[in-house]
Design a protein around this motif. Structure first.
Motif, PDB file in Angstrom:
ATOM      1  N   HIS A   1       0.492   6.303   4.558  1.00  0.00           N
ATOM      2  CA  HIS A   1       0.178   5.667   3.279  1.00  0.00           C
ATOM      3  C   HIS A   1       1.268   5.917   2.241  1.00  0.00           C
ATOM      4  O   HIS A   1       1.897   6.954   2.220  1.00  0.00           O
ATOM      5  N   ARG A   2       1.494   4.915   1.409  1.00  0.00           N
ATOM      6  CA  ARG A   2       2.509   5.014   0.370  1.00  0.00           C
ATOM      7  C   ARG A   2       1.906   4.966  -1.023  1.00  0.00           C
ATOM      8  O   ARG A   2       2.613   5.084  -2.006  1.00  0.00           O
ATOM      9  N   SER A   3       0.610   4.740  -1.122  1.00  0.00           N
ATOM     10  CA  SER A   3      -0.028   4.622  -2.425  1.00  0.00           C
ATOM     11  C   SER A   3      -1.412   5.240  -2.353  1.00  0.00           C
ATOM     12  O   SER A   3      -1.922   5.550  -1.273  1.00  0.00           O
ATOM     13  N   GLU A   4      -2.022   5.413  -3.508  1.00  0.00           N
ATOM     14  CA  GLU A   4      -3.363   5.975  -3.551  1.00  0.00           C
ATOM     15  C   GLU A   4      -4.351   5.067  -2.833  1.00  0.00           C
ATOM     16  O   GLU A   4      -5.250   5.534  -2.134  1.00  0.00           O
ATOM     17  N   SER A   5      -4.191   3.746  -2.976  1.00  0.00           N
ATOM     18  CA  SER A   5      -5.111   2.824  -2.307  1.00  0.00           C
ATOM     19  C   SER A   5      -4.951   2.900  -0.793  1.00  0.00           C
ATOM     20  O   SER A   5      -5.936   2.821  -0.050  1.00  0.00           O
ATOM     21  N   GLU A   6      -3.709   3.081  -0.306  1.00  0.00           N
ATOM     22  CA  GLU A   6      -3.498   3.239   1.137  1.00  0.00           C
ATOM     23  C   GLU A   6      -4.098   4.546   1.621  1.00  0.00           C
ATOM     24  O   GLU A   6      -4.715   4.599   2.684  1.00  0.00           O
ATOM     25  N   ARG A   7      -3.911   5.613   0.853  1.00  0.00           N
ATOM     26  CA  ARG A   7      -4.474   6.903   1.247  1.00  0.00           C
ATOM     27  C   ARG A   7      -5.991   6.806   1.374  1.00  0.00           C
ATOM     28  O   ARG A   7      -6.578   7.264   2.359  1.00  0.00           O
ATOM     29  N   GLU A   8      -6.615   6.177   0.390  1.00  0.00           N
ATOM     30  CA  GLU A   8      -8.066   6.041   0.408  1.00  0.00           C
ATOM     31  C   GLU A   8      -8.519   5.210   1.605  1.00  0.00           C
ATOM     32  O   GLU A   8      -9.487   5.552   2.295  1.00  0.00           O
ATOM     33  N   ALA A   9      -7.798   4.117   1.877  1.00  0.00           N
ATOM     34  CA  ALA A   9      -8.169   3.241   2.990  1.00  0.00           C
ATOM     35  C   ALA A   9      -7.991   3.945   4.333  1.00  0.00           C
ATOM     36  O   ALA A   9      -8.840   3.834   5.228  1.00  0.00           O
ATOM     37  N   VAL A  10      -6.888   4.682   4.490  1.00  0.00           N
ATOM     38  CA  VAL A  10      -6.620   5.380   5.751  1.00  0.00           C
ATOM     39  C   VAL A  10      -7.661   6.467   5.994  1.00  0.00           C
ATOM     40  O   VAL A  10      -8.202   6.602   7.100  1.00  0.00           O
ATOM     41  N   GLU A  11      -7.959   7.259   4.970  1.00  0.00           N
ATOM     42  CA  GLU A  11      -8.949   8.328   5.136  1.00  0.00           C
ATOM     43  C   GLU A  11     -10.322   7.752   5.477  1.00  0.00           C
ATOM     44  O   GLU A  11     -11.044   8.294   6.322  1.00  0.00           O
ATOM     45  N   ALA A  12     -10.686   6.649   4.833  1.00  0.00           N
ATOM     46  CA  ALA A  12     -11.981   6.023   5.121  1.00  0.00           C
ATOM     47  C   ALA A  12     -12.011   5.469   6.542  1.00  0.00           C
ATOM     48  O   ALA A  12     -13.021   5.594   7.257  1.00  0.00           O
ATOM     49  N   ALA A  13     -10.902   4.856   6.978  1.00  0.00           N
ATOM     50  CA  ALA A  13     -10.845   4.301   8.334  1.00  0.00           C
ATOM     51  C   ALA A  13     -10.933   5.405   9.381  1.00  0.00           C
ATOM     52  O   ALA A  13     -11.638   5.267  10.393  1.00  0.00           O
TER      53      ALA A  13
END
Length: 505
Positions: free
Chosen positions: A304-316
């Motif tokens: 992830h490169r952004s907070e939204s990517e981090r959130e999406a990856v952790e949720a996935a």
């Protein structure tokens, strides 16, 4: 793909262990070094309550040697942890200071962290399928018992009943006396109400069970299964031998020979208590868990490169674990997919934020196997579409679901329900991302992957156990890429000739 050199130092009650590896973003390892030093901290702590000056000096010397080895190997990140013999001593700060003096920041971890690290190593080695598993780690000073799944540690208990401690308590090697000591120790376990029965399986880790498995015929460090019947036979044979005879006739290290008998008794008794007939022995432990912990932190930063990517990856990842997915495969495919997304940017010209949809689709493309292997891609799409995935809006989740749906099977068609309802630009995004995901899935077995555009073609380089099979998979799974982007896919196995995929469609 980027390579990282990671290290781990496990300061155990019986021995110190060093592990250094080179690991890709996909999680594949190459072991650079494995070293062991028999320091026997537990002989001090469990007998006198303190670490002696002589023992600390020998420990410092071993740690200095390990630190030098890590430097020689160019290991950039590493952790050193100490377990029961240090945390239970009255002077742990003396060893921590001695370690710091030779450049080793030593963490004294609690039993829960120790179990977490072991679980990390085990879940990346064994599938842990079918329900709840018992995980038992018999060290030199403590005995950890846990109930685990592929996605979580449910509960854990720690007892002061390690093999070195039991040897000191039960100085008499007579099997009857050893059994009595073991029985008294295990009787202290407070089993929680949620303790599983029956267990899906039982895993044993630690140097003692590994030594016993090798005595039973295990070769190398490949995971194996040791039945209680085999263990009982080994125990009977060992009971007639003195430690010196075990060293000479069976080849065990001296610091292992005098504790292997009480260790066998522990695993036999616990097997009976748990109601299992065999132990799965993965040949991993705290040091491998330390590597996985560090790698996951690096992988998250890479994914992830952004907070939204981090959130999406952790949720996935959390959703995938609840579905019992193959996390190692999912991470490898996600790493390959994001690499391809970056390299092919001149072709797809998608906004950088779209990478987040591809990441979620790549991580969850196989979760439909929870429902059924047959047509699992369609089941994956349904599960993703209805999952709670913070970091993705409803429309984005619908697109990610379709990308996962088209990682195999038929190419996207407007007559397909769901796909046909998208706007034209969204349909093209699904086609492009699905084309990349199919290639990434075909590259699952490829190590050291490097992709680049050369003269308009997508050139893929890497090492694979079966390069011809990779080419066949790319021929089949690369059809959508060739159709959408009008580019060839060229597979160049390391050390081999160019293997060009089928002609353009």
């Amino acid at each position: 793909m980027p390579m990282h050199r990671l290290g781990a130092i496990d300061v155990g009650s019986n021995a110190f262990r060093l592990l250094a590896v080179e690991v890709e973003d996909t999680g594949r390892w190459t072991v650079l070094a494995r070293e062991r030093a028999a320091i026997r901290l537990g002989a001090d702590t469990f007998a006198d309550g303190r670490l002696s000056a002589g023992t600390i000096a020998r420990a410092q010397e071993a740690l200095a040697r390990f630190r030098q080895r890590l430097a020689e190997l160019g290991v950039g990140a590493w952790r050193a942890v100490a377990t029961s013999a240090v945390r239970e001593s009255r002077n742990p700060e003396d060893l921590v200071a001695a370690a710091a003096a030779v450049g080793v920041p030593l963490e004294v971890i609690d039993p829960a962290e120790e179990v977490h690290l072991v679980w990390q190593a085990v879940r990346h080695t064994l599938p842990l399928e079918g329900g709840e598993w018992a995980l038992v780690d018999l060290g030199g000073g403590s005995l950890e018992i846990a109930q685990v799944r592929s996605d979580a540690v449910v509960w854990c208990r720690s007892l002061p009943a390690g093999a070195v401690r039991l040897r000191l308590i039960c100085d008499d090697p007579d099997p009857v006396r050893v059994d009595a000591c073991v029985e008294a120790a295990i009787a202290r376990v407070r089993w929680p109400a949620e303790a599983a029965r029956p267990w899906a399986g039982a895993v044993a880790v630690g140097g003692n069970i590994e030594a016993l498995a090798r005595l039973a015929g295990a070769r190398g460090d490949e995971p194996t299964v040791l039945s209680l019947a085999e263990l009982a036979e080994l125990r009977r044979a060992l009971a007639h031998l003195r430690p010196g005879e075990i060293v000479r006739s069976l080849g065990l290290a001296p610091d292992r020979a005098d504790v292997v008998l009480p260790a066998a008794a522990v695993y036999l008794r616990l097997g009976d208590v748990l109601g299992v007939d065999a132990w799965h022995v993965p040949f991993v432990g705290v040091r491998e868990g330390l590597i996985w912990d560090q790698w996951e932190a690096l992988a998250m930063a890479t994914l992830h490169r952004s907070e939204s990517e981090r959130e999406a990856v952790e949720a996935a990842l959390a959703f995938g674990r609840r579905c019992g997915f193959d996390e190692d495969h999912a991470r490898r495919v996600a790493a390959a997919a994001t690499h391809l997304f970056e390299v092919t940017a001149p072709l797809h010209r998608l906004p950088p934020d779209v990478r987040r949809w591809l990441l979620v689709a790549a991580l969850l493309h196989d979760v439909g196997r929870l429902v059924n292997d047959r047509r699992h891609h369609k089941h994956s799409a349904y599960l993703i579409r209805h999952a709670d995935l913070p970091g993705l809006k409803k429309r984005e989740r619908r697109i990610a679901a379709l990308v996962a749906r088209y990682h195999r099977g038929a190419a996207p068609k407007t007559r397909h329900r769901g796909f046909g309802r998208l706007e034209a630009d969204e349909q093209q995004q699904v086609r492009q991302l699905a084309a990349l995901l199919r290639l990434a899935d075909a590259l699952d077995t490829v190590a050291d992957l490097h992709a680049e555009l050369i003269d308009g073609d997508l050139v893929l380089r890497g090492r694979a156990p079966d390069p011809v099979r990779v080419k066949e998979d790319l021929d089949r799974k690369g059809r959508l890429f060739r159709k959408i982007f009008a580019r060839d896919v060229v597979w160049q196995p390391r050390g081999g000739v160019d293997l060009k995929a089928a002609p353009r469609v």
